[in-house]
Scaffold this motif. Structure first.
Motif, PDB file in Angstrom:
ATOM      1  N   GLU A  26       1.570   1.371  -1.870  1.00  0.00           N
ATOM      2  CA  GLU A  26       0.290   0.847  -1.372  1.00  0.00           C
ATOM      3  C   GLU A  26       0.348   0.679   0.150  1.00  0.00           C
ATOM      4  O   GLU A  26      -0.611   0.975   0.857  1.00  0.00           O
ATOM      5  N   LYS A  30      -1.769   2.807   3.211  1.00  0.00           N
ATOM      6  CA  LYS A  30      -2.583   2.132   4.232  1.00  0.00           C
ATOM      7  C   LYS A  30      -2.092   2.467   5.643  1.00  0.00           C
ATOM      8  O   LYS A  30      -2.901   2.665   6.555  1.00  0.00           O
ATOM      9  N   VAL A  33      -3.327   5.878   6.591  1.00  0.00           N
ATOM     10  CA  VAL A  33      -4.744   5.866   6.976  1.00  0.00           C
ATOM     11  C   VAL A  33      -4.904   5.366   8.408  1.00  0.00           C
ATOM     12  O   VAL A  33      -5.625   5.959   9.221  1.00  0.00           O
TER      13      VAL A  33
END
Length: 95
Positions: A26, A30, A33
């Motif tokens: 996770e 992130k 991104v």
């Protein structure tokens, strides 16, 4: 002499630890991104910098002024090269 340096580099490189990545997926998603957005913003800033420098050069040529626009253009292009090579350079060093 070179054979001795080659053996020394093999011995020194053999003791360098290679840590494994244990970051949660996770978090890595992130971070990817955010890094993608920063890379896009850096590219956009570079294009904007080249356009602004070109416009300033055109305006000063029309007015008959001479300025240090080539040094500005060199700085902008250097920044563009830095932004463009940051990702591959970090990948090369840390993978």
């Amino acid at each position: 002499m070179s054979a001795m340096l080659y053996e020394a580099s093999n011995i020194l490189a053999a003791t360098v630890p290679q840590p494994k990545s244990n970051a949660p997926s996770e978090l890595t998603g992130k971070v990817d991104v955010v890094l993608g957005i920063l890379a896009w913003a850096g590219t956009a800033a570079g294009v904007c910098g080249v356009l602004v420098t070109g416009a300033m050069m055109a305006i000063s040529v029309k007015r008959g002024e001479s300025s240090e626009h080539m040094s500005r253009l060199g700085m902008v292009l250097g920044g563009c090269v830095l932004v463009a090579t940051a990702g591959p350079l970090v990948s090369f060093l840390f993978k």
